[in-house]
Design an enzyme around this catalytic site. Structure first.
Site, PDB file in Angstrom:
ATOM      1  CB  THR A 136      -0.916  -0.003   1.254  1.00 43.25           C
ATOM      2  OG1 THR A 136      -1.496   1.288   1.408  1.00 43.25           O
ATOM      3  CG2 THR A 136      -0.150  -0.319   2.534  1.00 43.25           C
ATOM      4  CG  ASP A 137      -1.198   4.987  -0.796  1.00 45.52           C
ATOM      5  OD1 ASP A 137      -1.668   4.357   0.175  1.00 45.52           O
ATOM      6  OD2 ASP A 137      -1.864   5.855  -1.409  1.00 45.52           O
ATOM      7  CD  GLU A 138      -2.917   3.758   5.038  1.00 44.46           C
ATOM      8  OE1 GLU A 138      -2.477   3.630   6.186  1.00 44.46           O
ATOM      9  OE2 GLU A 138      -4.123   3.825   4.770  1.00 44.46           O
ATOM     10  CE1 TYR A 161      -3.299  -2.457   5.993  1.00 47.57           C
ATOM     11  CE2 TYR A 161      -3.095  -0.103   5.501  1.00 47.57           C
ATOM     12  CZ  TYR A 161      -3.235  -1.412   5.066  1.00 47.57           C
ATOM     13  OH  TYR A 161      -3.297  -1.688   3.720  1.00 47.57           O
ATOM     14  CE  LYS A 165      -0.305  -4.545   3.123  1.00 47.20           C
ATOM     15  NZ  LYS A 165      -0.814  -5.865   2.639  1.00 47.20           N
TER      16      LYS A 165
HETATM   17  P1  NAD Z   1     -10.276  -6.571   2.694  1.00 41.74           P
HETATM   18  O1  NAD Z   1     -10.198  -6.225   4.138  1.00 41.74           O
HETATM   19  O2  NAD Z   1     -11.505  -6.262   1.919  1.00 41.74           O
HETATM   20  O3  NAD Z   1      -9.995  -8.136   2.489  1.00 41.74           O
HETATM   21  C1  NAD Z   1      -8.997  -8.827   3.171  1.00 41.74           C
HETATM   22  C2  NAD Z   1      -9.247 -10.318   2.998  1.00 41.74           C
HETATM   23  O4  NAD Z   1      -8.196 -11.039   3.652  1.00 41.74           O
HETATM   24  C3  NAD Z   1     -10.556 -10.803   3.626  1.00 41.74           C
HETATM   25  O5  NAD Z   1     -11.252 -11.630   2.714  1.00 41.74           O
HETATM   26  C4  NAD Z   1     -10.117 -11.576   4.850  1.00 41.74           C
HETATM   27  O6  NAD Z   1     -11.008 -12.615   5.210  1.00 41.74           O
HETATM   28  C5  NAD Z   1      -8.771 -12.114   4.392  1.00 41.74           C
HETATM   29  N1  NAD Z   1      -7.879 -12.443   5.511  1.00 41.74           N
HETATM   30  C6  NAD Z   1      -7.582 -11.677   6.596  1.00 41.74           C
HETATM   31  N2  NAD Z   1      -6.730 -12.339   7.412  1.00 41.74           N
HETATM   32  C7  NAD Z   1      -6.455 -13.522   6.802  1.00 41.74           C
HETATM   33  C8  NAD Z   1      -5.629 -14.632   7.138  1.00 41.74           C
HETATM   34  N3  NAD Z   1      -4.895 -14.641   8.259  1.00 41.74           N
HETATM   35  N4  NAD Z   1      -5.577 -15.688   6.290  1.00 41.74           N
HETATM   36  C9  NAD Z   1      -6.320 -15.696   5.142  1.00 41.74           C
HETATM   37  N5  NAD Z   1      -7.130 -14.683   4.797  1.00 41.74           N
HETATM   38  C10 NAD Z   1      -7.190 -13.598   5.594  1.00 41.74           C
HETATM   39  O7  NAD Z   1      -8.995  -5.902   2.051  1.00 41.74           O
HETATM   40  P2  NAD Z   1      -8.761  -5.196   0.628  1.00 41.74           P
HETATM   41  O8  NAD Z   1      -9.167  -3.796   0.722  1.00 41.74           O
HETATM   42  O9  NAD Z   1      -9.312  -6.072  -0.419  1.00 41.74           O
HETATM   43  O10 NAD Z   1      -7.165  -5.224   0.575  1.00 41.74           O
HETATM   44  C11 NAD Z   1      -6.480  -6.322  -0.018  1.00 41.74           C
HETATM   45  C12 NAD Z   1      -4.988  -6.017   0.024  1.00 41.74           C
HETATM   46  O11 NAD Z   1      -4.715  -4.797  -0.661  1.00 41.74           O
HETATM   47  C13 NAD Z   1      -4.435  -5.841   1.445  1.00 41.74           C
HETATM   48  O12 NAD Z   1      -3.183  -6.462   1.506  1.00 41.74           O
HETATM   49  C14 NAD Z   1      -4.304  -4.327   1.594  1.00 41.74           C
HETATM   50  O13 NAD Z   1      -3.260  -3.996   2.482  1.00 41.74           O
HETATM   51  C15 NAD Z   1      -3.974  -3.913   0.172  1.00 41.74           C
HETATM   52  N6  NAD Z   1      -4.398  -2.556  -0.207  1.00 41.74           N
HETATM   53  C16 NAD Z   1      -5.700  -2.153  -0.093  1.00 41.74           C
HETATM   54  C17 NAD Z   1      -6.070  -0.869  -0.533  1.00 41.74           C
HETATM   55  C18 NAD Z   1      -7.496  -0.394  -0.448  1.00 41.74           C
HETATM   56  O14 NAD Z   1      -7.747   0.767  -0.729  1.00 41.74           O
HETATM   57  N7  NAD Z   1      -8.459  -1.229  -0.109  1.00 41.74           N
HETATM   58  C19 NAD Z   1      -5.101  -0.021  -1.063  1.00 41.74           C
HETATM   59  C20 NAD Z   1      -3.777  -0.448  -1.141  1.00 41.74           C
HETATM   60  C21 NAD Z   1      -3.444  -1.737  -0.733  1.00 41.74           C
HETATM   61  O1  DAU Z   2      -4.088   4.274   0.850  1.00 42.08           O
HETATM   62  C1  DAU Z   2      -4.324   2.905   0.786  1.00 42.08           C
HETATM   63  C2  DAU Z   2      -5.094   2.487   2.005  1.00 42.08           C
HETATM   64  O2  DAU Z   2      -6.412   2.999   1.852  1.00 42.08           O
HETATM   65  C3  DAU Z   2      -5.151   0.975   2.191  1.00 42.08           C
HETATM   66  O3  DAU Z   2      -3.852   0.485   2.415  1.00 42.08           O
HETATM   67  C4  DAU Z   2      -6.049   0.604   3.376  1.00 42.08           C
HETATM   68  O4  DAU Z   2      -6.190  -0.803   3.476  1.00 42.08           O
HETATM   69  C5  DAU Z   2      -7.414   1.234   3.147  1.00 42.08           C
HETATM   70  O5  DAU Z   2      -8.215   1.013   4.272  1.00 42.08           O
HETATM   71  C6  DAU Z   2      -7.289   2.738   2.896  1.00 42.08           C
HETATM   72  O6  DAU Z   2      -6.858   3.420   4.093  1.00 42.08           O
HETATM   73  P1  DAU Z   2      -7.482   4.835   4.518  1.00 42.08           P
HETATM   74  O7  DAU Z   2      -7.293   5.007   5.965  1.00 42.08           O
HETATM   75  O8  DAU Z   2      -7.010   5.921   3.616  1.00 42.08           O
HETATM   76  O9  DAU Z   2      -9.009   4.531   4.118  1.00 42.08           O
HETATM   77  P2  DAU Z   2     -10.418   4.856   4.794  1.00 42.08           P
HETATM   78  O10 DAU Z   2     -11.436   4.594   3.744  1.00 42.08           O
HETATM   79  O11 DAU Z   2     -10.582   4.186   6.099  1.00 42.08           O
HETATM   80  O12 DAU Z   2     -10.343   6.419   5.042  1.00 42.08           O
HETATM   81  C7  DAU Z   2     -10.155   7.332   3.971  1.00 42.08           C
HETATM   82  C8  DAU Z   2     -10.151   8.729   4.556  1.00 42.08           C
HETATM   83  O13 DAU Z   2     -11.467   9.038   5.030  1.00 42.08           O
HETATM   84  C9  DAU Z   2      -9.240   8.911   5.763  1.00 42.08           C
HETATM   85  O14 DAU Z   2      -8.626  10.188   5.696  1.00 42.08           O
HETATM   86  C10 DAU Z   2     -10.181   8.835   6.970  1.00 42.08           C
HETATM   87  C11 DAU Z   2     -11.491   9.378   6.411  1.00 42.08           C
HETATM   88  N1  DAU Z   2     -12.717   8.806   7.009  1.00 42.08           N
HETATM   89  C12 DAU Z   2     -12.843   7.452   7.020  1.00 42.08           C
HETATM   90  C13 DAU Z   2     -13.977   6.858   7.563  1.00 42.08           C
HETATM   91  C14 DAU Z   2     -14.111   5.362   7.588  1.00 42.08           C
HETATM   92  C15 DAU Z   2     -13.726   9.620   7.489  1.00 42.08           C
HETATM   93  O15 DAU Z   2     -13.608  10.869   7.432  1.00 42.08           O
HETATM   94  N2  DAU Z   2     -14.856   9.037   8.018  1.00 42.08           N
HETATM   95  C16 DAU Z   2     -15.014   7.690   8.088  1.00 42.08           C
HETATM   96  O16 DAU Z   2     -16.061   7.235   8.615  1.00 42.08           O
END
Ligand code: NAD
Ligand code: DAU
Length: 357
Positions: A136-138, A161, A165
């Site tokens: 992730t970019d985080e 988190y 990562k």
């Molecule tokens: P998500 O939370 O929707 O899904 C995560 C999945 O992993 C779930 O199906 C969960 O059951 C499974 N899981 C959790 N722990 C596990 C374990 N111990 N063994 C097997 N399965 C397990 O997440 P997402 O948003 O789809 O993210 C997927 C990947 O992409 C993650 O690695 C996350 O860090 C990365 N990522 C997400 C975003 C985003 O914006 N959502 C951005 C950048 C990177």
């Molecule tokens: O940047 C990539 C990341 O994006 C991934 O690695 C993470 O898995 C994913 O959860 C996401 O992280 P963020 O913390 O950026 O996402 P989130 O959707 O939780 O929040 C986005 C922004 O919105 C953040 O600045 C917090 C704000 N927010 C979030 C929630 C849930 C609110 O203002 N209100 C809310 O209720």
């Protein structure tokens, strides 16, 4: 040939972890729709964020099979490798929510670090041809108003988190350098689209607005995120898996950067166009709340994604207005999906984080 590069065969046997989550399920669907020669084993623990409903439309596809299990379970991973000759691992499995990581860090260490390690060990032993670590970019930390992170930027994670990562990324790179595991890391911006669990900003706002509930914006909503449509990310991961160089990191970004409050206003506007209510009705639901992330709240993320463009020709093709409209329509048409994925655990979490505010 490049260091540690092992040629990918035409027929791919993939172990995809976390494939019942948001991006993983979209990725599996993307592969099945775009390639005939893939056999997919989907290993997922089915935590609160993993749902088989995300895969219901492909449950009869013989190229996909599901196994419920934990990536940290080395014996299970070993058994799977003995049964199936995987040549690729794509590791999506993770605890992914920043707010939850600040309530309880341990599952993030168990899955994101120890789980990744168990997969790396198996990759080493069974000589997989590619290990794609989804990061992730985080991991880069936070930016001011100016600049973008490149793959060379230093890691500065600011919450449990992102720290977990970043740790996994470093362990991955050490397995490339030390043991020759042919791995590639992708780091993407915030994804949005169908099947995203309604704890993240965009689906949570859509769900609450449809139910006439408050739209809880942290602080003044001034923090900035870059938004990437999930299928653009899936296409990028597929291209990196096939054309990327092992040992390399690829940022996957977009050009749509915006303040959170602006995203919420756009959701209100788009919802008004799709329903019988007006924009003002939805905007009246916006509620500014104390930021539960406090000082750990990263102000801005933005990625330089020239490297993936230059290596594979990939660029994002879904603009935010179109992608958001599609996403909103999907949530409106899939109210049953929302109800099926939220459980008692979700209600408990919701009142813990938002209840007192
Ligand atoms: P998500 O939370 O929707 O899904 C995560 C999945 O992993 C779930 O199906 C969960 O059951 C499974 N899981 C959790 N722990 C596990 C374990 N111990 N063994 C097997 N399965 C397990 O997440 P997402 O948003 O789809 O993210 C997927 C990947 O992409 C993650 O690695 C996350 O860090 C990365 N990522 C997400 C975003 C985003 O914006 N959502 C951005 C950048 C990177
Ligand atoms: O940047 C990539 C990341 O994006 C991934 O690695 C993470 O898995 C994913 O959860 C996401 O992280 P963020 O913390 O950026 O996402 P989130 O959707 O939780 O929040 C986005 C922004 O919105 C953040 O600045 C917090 C704000 N927010 C979030 C929630 C849930 C609110 O203002 N209100 C809310 O209720």
């Amino acid at each position: 040939m490049e260091k540690h590069n092992r040629e990918l065969p035409e027929d791919l046997s993939l172990l995809i972890t976390g494939g019942a989550g948001f991006i993983g399920s979209n990725f599996i669907r993307y592969l099945l729709n775009n390639h005939s020669n893939v056999q997919i084993t989907n290993l997922d623990k089915l935590t609160y964020a993993g749902n088989l409903e995300n895969l219901s439309d492909i449950e009869n596809d013989k190229r996909h099979s599901f196994i419920k299990g934990d990536i940290s379970n080395a014996m299970l991973i070993d058994k799977l490798f003995n049964e199936k000759d995987f040549n690729v691992i794509v590791n999506f499995a993770a605890e992914t929510h920043v707010d939850r990581s600040m309530l309880d860090t341990s599952p993030f260490i168990e899955t994101n670090i120890k789980g990744t390690l168990a997969l790396l060990e198996a990759s080493r032993e069974y000589n997989v041809k590619r290990f794609i670590q989804i990061s992730t970019d985080e991991v880069y930390g936070s930016l001011d108003n100016e600049g973008k992170f490149s793959e060379e930027s230093t890691l500065h994670p600011n919450n449990p988190y992102s720290a977990s990562k970043a740790s996994a990324d470093l362990i991955c790179l050490s397995y490339y350098k030390g043991y020759g595991v042919p791995l590639i890391i992708t780091r993407s911006s915030n994804n949005y689209g169908p099947y995203q669990f309604p704890e993240k900003l965009i689906p949570l706002m859509i769900k609450n607005a449809l139910e006439g509930r408050k739209l809880p914006v942290y602080g003044e909503g001034k923090n900035i995120r870059t938004w990437l449509y999930v299928l653009d990310n899936c296409r990028a991961i597929d291209m990196v898996m096939r054309e990327g160089k092992v040992g390399e990191i690829y940022n996957i970004g977009s050009d749509y950067e915006t303040e959170n409050i602006e995203v919420v206003r756009l959701i209100c506007k788009s919802l008004a166009e799709e329903t019988h209510k007006n924009k003002e009705y939805y905007e009246a639901l916006i509620t500014f709340i104390d930021d539960p992330r406090g000082a750990a709240h990263d102000f801005r993320y933005a990625l330089d994604y020239e490297k993936i463009k230059n290596t594979t020709g990939w660029k994002p093709t879904t603009d935010f207005t179109t992608g958001l409209k599609e996403t909103i329509k999907w949530y409106i048409n899939n109210r049953e999906w929302i109800n099926s994925v939220i459980t008692g655990e979700y209600q408990e979490y919701y009142s813990k984080v938002y209840g007192k505010r």
